[in-house]
Design an enzyme around this catalytic site. Structure first.
Site, short mmCIF file in Angstrom:
data_model
loop_
_atom_site.label_atom_id
_atom_site.label_comp_id
_atom_site.label_asym_id
_atom_site.label_seq_id
_atom_site.Cartn_x
_atom_site.Cartn_y
_atom_site.Cartn_z
N THR A 159 0.82 -1.21 0.00
CA THR A 159 0.00 0.00 0.00
C THR A 159 0.86 1.27 0.00
O THR A 159 0.33 2.37 0.03
CB THR A 159 -0.94 0.01 1.23
N SER A 196 2.06 4.51 9.81
CA SER A 196 1.47 3.75 8.72
C SER A 196 1.47 4.58 7.47
O SER A 196 1.68 5.80 7.51
CB SER A 196 0.05 3.33 9.06
N LYS A 197 1.24 3.88 6.37
CA LYS A 197 1.18 4.59 5.09
C LYS A 197 0.01 5.57 5.13
O LYS A 197 0.05 6.62 4.54
CB LYS A 197 1.00 3.59 3.96
N GLN A 198 -1.06 5.21 5.89
CA GLN A 198 -2.24 6.07 5.94
C GLN A 198 -1.92 7.39 6.63
O GLN A 198 -2.43 8.43 6.23
CB GLN A 198 -3.40 5.37 6.69
#
Ligand code: GLU
Length: 301
Positions: A16, A237-239
């Protein structure tokens, strides 16, 4: 790679986004635990969620791992190439009464389910058959019984699945296998004996063990590493846009990850190439320093 290893670990990133400090900690912790025990270490790309995937991320992750000197002992496994095995396992679970088709939408489950420690617990609407005139949207495994295991770092864990997780998704409405199912099936198929991953996935372990038991397989041993969190205490996180690792400074990234994992390489190793750092880290790895630690501040954002 040997057919049956005494120790085979793995690192299983979802593509992701690029590798960040939090995922490096998991990659390095699983690698050091495997190598220090003379074991094998594999890499699996968990690419079963096209909507969340970022084009090029899988290659970028593999490139960064290579720059860090974290070389797997066998070919990289792509979950998207294992869909037949996932769907065969879903069919087997249904055939043995361990899973059922469900017509509920996410909205219905959120509205009718009760709150549990890991989110809303499925209200059981379709567990004895689809309501008349309804069509299957998803498939769920029965979240029943108590799962017990001894976590290599967090100690004994005991979960009543009905109380904590409920009946959980194994096939999503878009037709793709759900994470628990794919992870359990692929860990079995790859002969993984030890899963070392972040503490955020501790809640995923009981349902994954249950799937393996339903399929008649012996679950691996599990150890959950402290999670790297940012200044707000949230998972990197990537988020939340954790910074990607700098491919041109692999040694610095490894040193920061070793410090996070409470390993203390001697000062002379500052500036050493990855191979030298990893050789020291394998020889001196002491996981007992992480016993009971569930989270720690990341040195980078
Ligand atoms: N792909 C999952 C993730 O990146 C981890 C899978 C696992 O270690 O079981 O969060």
């Amino acid at each position: 790679m040997t057919a049956t290893a005494a120790y085979r670990g793995r690192f299983a990133p979802s593509p992701t986004g690029p590798l960040h400090f939090g995922s490096l900690v998991t990659a390095l912790g699983s690698y050091l635990e495997a190598r220090s025990r003379g074991g094998e270490w594999l890499v699996r790309i968990d690419d079963i969620d096209p909507a969340r995937e970022q084009p090029g991320a899988a290659d970028a992750i593999l490139h960064t791992l290579a720059r860090l000197g974290l070389e797997p002992d066998g070919p990289v496994v792509y979950q998207s190439r294992r869909l037949d095995a996932h769907h065969a396992a879903i069919a087997e679970l249904v055939e043995h009464g361990r899973a059922f088709a469900c017509s509920c939408t996410r909205k219905m489950v959120l509205r009718q389910g009760r709150p549990g420690p890991n989110g809303v617990i499925y209200p059981g609407t379709c567990r004895n058959g689809l309501p008349p005139g309804h069509e299957a949207r998803t498939w769920r495994a029965r979240g029943e019984g108590t799962v017990r295991f001894r976590d290599g770092l967090q100690g004994p864990v005991q979960w009543d699945l009905a109380e904590t997780t409920g009946d959980f998704l194994i096939r999503r409405a878009d037709g793709w296998p759900a994470y628990h199912l794919a992870a359990a099936v692929d860990d079995i198929a790859s002969g993984i004996t030890h899963v070392v991953r972040g503490h955020d996935l501790l809640a995923c372990t009981p349902p994954q063990i249950r799937i393996m038991q339903y399929l008649g397989a012996e679950p691996p041993a599990y150890a959950h590493l402290p999670l790297a969190v940012n200044a707000d205490g949230r998972k990197l996180s990537k988020q939340n846009l954790a910074a990607p690792l700098d491919d041109d400074a692999p040694g610095a990234a490894l040193l920061a990850a070793l410090a996070f994992l409470r390993q203390e390489p001697p000062g002379e190793l500052a500036g050493a190439p990855p191979a030298e750092l990893l050789a020291w880290a394998v020889a001196h790895w002491d996981a007992s320093l992480l016993q009971g630690v569930t989270a720690a501040a990341s040195p980078v954002g």
